[in-house]
Design an enzyme around this catalytic site. Structure first.
Site, PDB file in Angstrom:
ATOM      1  N   THR A  76       0.839  -1.187   0.000  1.00  0.00           N
ATOM      2  CA  THR A  76       0.000   0.000   0.000  1.00  0.00           C
ATOM      3  C   THR A  76       0.876   1.240   0.000  1.00  0.00           C
ATOM      4  O   THR A  76       1.910   1.265   0.664  1.00  0.00           O
ATOM      5  CB  THR A  76      -0.848  -0.003   1.294  1.00  0.00           C
ATOM      6  OG1 THR A  76      -1.715  -1.116   1.229  1.00  0.00           O
ATOM      7  CG2 THR A  76      -1.612   1.279   1.481  1.00  0.00           C
ATOM      8  N   ARG A 129     -14.180  -7.706   1.385  1.00  0.00           N
ATOM      9  CA  ARG A 129     -13.249  -7.372   2.474  1.00  0.00           C
ATOM     10  C   ARG A 129     -12.714  -5.933   2.322  1.00  0.00           C
ATOM     11  O   ARG A 129     -12.316  -5.502   1.256  1.00  0.00           O
ATOM     12  CB  ARG A 129     -12.091  -8.360   2.460  1.00  0.00           C
ATOM     13  CG  ARG A 129     -11.069  -8.164   3.572  1.00  0.00           C
ATOM     14  CD  ARG A 129      -9.859  -7.394   3.080  1.00  0.00           C
ATOM     15  NE  ARG A 129      -8.836  -7.274   4.115  1.00  0.00           N
ATOM     16  CZ  ARG A 129      -7.805  -6.449   4.019  1.00  0.00           C
ATOM     17  NH1 ARG A 129      -7.659  -5.675   2.970  1.00  0.00           N
ATOM     18  NH2 ARG A 129      -6.910  -6.373   4.989  1.00  0.00           N
ATOM     19  N   GLY A 170      -9.897  -3.310   4.269  1.00  0.00           N
ATOM     20  CA  GLY A 170      -8.798  -3.287   5.241  1.00  0.00           C
ATOM     21  C   GLY A 170      -8.727  -1.971   5.992  1.00  0.00           C
ATOM     22  O   GLY A 170      -9.724  -1.247   6.135  1.00  0.00           O
ATOM     23  N   THR A 197       0.940   0.450   6.659  1.00  0.00           N
ATOM     24  CA  THR A 197       0.849  -0.539   5.591  1.00  0.00           C
ATOM     25  C   THR A 197       1.009  -1.916   6.224  1.00  0.00           C
ATOM     26  O   THR A 197       1.541  -2.038   7.328  1.00  0.00           O
ATOM     27  CB  THR A 197       1.904  -0.299   4.485  1.00  0.00           C
ATOM     28  OG1 THR A 197       1.785  -1.313   3.489  1.00  0.00           O
ATOM     29  CG2 THR A 197       3.317  -0.314   5.026  1.00  0.00           C
ATOM     30  N   GLY A 198       0.534  -2.925   5.541  1.00  0.00           N
ATOM     31  CA  GLY A 198       0.651  -4.282   6.075  1.00  0.00           C
ATOM     32  C   GLY A 198      -0.711  -4.897   6.337  1.00  0.00           C
ATOM     33  O   GLY A 198      -1.708  -4.500   5.739  1.00  0.00           O
ATOM     34  N   GLY A 220      -3.949  -5.302   7.323  1.00  0.00           N
ATOM     35  CA  GLY A 220      -4.906  -4.292   7.753  1.00  0.00           C
ATOM     36  C   GLY A 220      -5.735  -4.672   8.963  1.00  0.00           C
ATOM     37  O   GLY A 220      -6.073  -3.819   9.788  1.00  0.00           O
TER      38      GLY A 220
HETATM   39  C1  SD4 Z   1      -4.869  -3.790   3.648  1.00  0.00           C
HETATM   40  N1  SD4 Z   1      -3.086  -2.479   4.607  1.00  0.00           N
HETATM   41  O1  SD4 Z   1      -5.761  -3.762   2.820  1.00  0.00           O
HETATM   42  C2  SD4 Z   1      -3.591  -3.036   3.382  1.00  0.00           C
HETATM   43  C3  SD4 Z   1      -2.658  -4.013   2.792  1.00  0.00           C
HETATM   44  C4  SD4 Z   1      -1.418  -3.485   2.336  1.00  0.00           C
HETATM   45  O2  SD4 Z   1      -0.259  -3.532   0.381  1.00  0.00           O
HETATM   46  O3  SD4 Z   1      -0.696  -2.788   2.997  1.00  0.00           O
HETATM   47  N2  SD4 Z   1      -1.223  -3.894   1.089  1.00  0.00           N
HETATM   48  O4  SD4 Z   1      -4.938  -4.456   4.678  1.00  0.00           O
END
Ligand code: SD4
Length: 337
Positions: free
Chosen positions: A197, A225, A227, A248-249, A251
């Site tokens: 993200t 879904r 996030g 990021t990560g 979610g």
């Molecule tokens: C999510 N935080 O949808 C986002 C995922 C992410 O690159 O960082 N994707 O959970």
């Protein structure tokens, strides 16, 4: 002098941010714990350090685009939206915008939010036909009485604002999905594909801070879904008196701890951006034995332009643009085992 021209932060002296090499634990003596009110000293802001753009991961062109926009005098939010649009339009990036990996039924659905220095914000979720969802989120903020629009409603509003209807599923992403379906397993891989993200924070020449966060979410997620990225307070939070944070990560874990809001509140109470990011990660790993299986990373910037970042696992980097120079910076991490 107005209160806004100061930030209460005890970490002004002895800040341990190593620009261009790595961001490590900040030497502000808090050890990740909130400091006492009496320890909080006012901090004057040196505007000659501005503008600054910072973003998640090695999205160099996106961050440089935002930095150049800030340098040319654009406001923080406009610069952030211009910056993240580079990745939304990058067909090779399978985690943001057009070309993003679809859900397990083959739908590419985008989520984004923006937050401005005056506290206004906008968000869109589950957008299936529009590429520049951060710009769309700004339109929601400006031209509707709402903060968030979802799915078809967000798309219809987007067309009314001049956004083009597009097919977001590229041939490459479709083929990767067909391949995935042969042995469908939902197992996000740390630092690879599922965690890219783009979250961006911009501090403009006037010292105002704003941000944007945009994603296609986790690859092969369940249909419907959503996030953390489009959720104000989780994927992004800005308070122009204090600073901002992005995530990021995985979610789901950011949502459970309202990570970006937490970081901004910790900074308000005197923590440096670095200590605040570390504390937000600590809140997650201390409650969750499964942290070895997922990555989360935070980036924060305060009103003085100090930057902090921390993540669970090795491999996360950020881009920082300041004084016309755009640098990739390694980020310290929790899991040293
Ligand atoms: C999510 N935080 O949808 C986002 C995922 C992410 O690159 O960082 N994707 O959970």
């Amino acid at each position: 002098m107005k209160r806004r021209q100061f930030i209460k932060n005890a970490s002004l002296t002895g800040v341990g941010i190593a620009v261009g090499s790595s961001i490590t634990a900040c030497n502000d003596g808090t050890d990740g714990k909130p400091i006492k009110k009496d320890d909080v000293k006012p901090m004057a802001i040196d505007t000659s350090k501005f503008p600054i753009a910072v973003c998640t991961w090695a999205f160099s062109k996106a961050n440089e685009t935002a930095g150049n926009a800030l340098n040319s005098g654009k406001k923080a939010l406009d610069a952030a939206i211009e910056g993240v649009a580079i990745e939304e339009e990058n067909l090779k990036n399978t985690t943001v915008g057009k070309g993003g990996a679809p859900d397990r039924e083959g739908n590419v659905t985008l989520d984004a939010c923006v937050m401005d220095s005056n506290g206004d914000c906008g968000a869109v979720v589950y957008v299936n036909t529009i590429t520049n969802v951060a710009a769309l989120a700004k339109k929601v903020m400006e031209n509707t009485p709402h903060v968030m629009l979802a799915g078809e409603g967000a798309e219809a509003f987007g067309y009314s604002q001049g956004f083009e209807k597009e097919n977001l599923l590229t041939e490459e992403s479709r083929l990767a999905w067909e391949e995935w379906k042969k042995s469908p397993e939902y197992k996000p891989i740390i630092n690879i594909e599922n965690h890219d993200t783009i979250g961006m924070l911009c501090l403009d020449k006037d010292g105002d801070i704003a941000g944007a966060c945009t994603t296609s979410g986790l690859s092969y997620k369940m249909k419907g879904r959503i996030g953390d990225s489009p959720i104000i307070g989780s994927g992004l939070f800005i308070d122009n008196e204090v600073g901002g944070a992005v995530a990021t990560g995985m979610g789901e874990e950011v949502l459970k701890t309202v990570g970006s809001f937490l970081i901004v509140e910790l900074m308000r109470n005197g923590m440096s951006p670095q200590s605040a990011c570390e504390e937000a990660i600590r809140r997650i790993v201390s409650k969750n034995d499964r942290y070895k299986d997922f990555q989360i990373a935070y980036v924060a910037m305060n009103k003085a332009g100090e930057i902090g970042s921390y993540c669970i696992h090795k491999g996360f980097t950020i881009m920082k643009y300041q004084n016309g120079t755009n640098k990739n910076v390694k980020v310290d991490f929790y899991n040293k085992a």
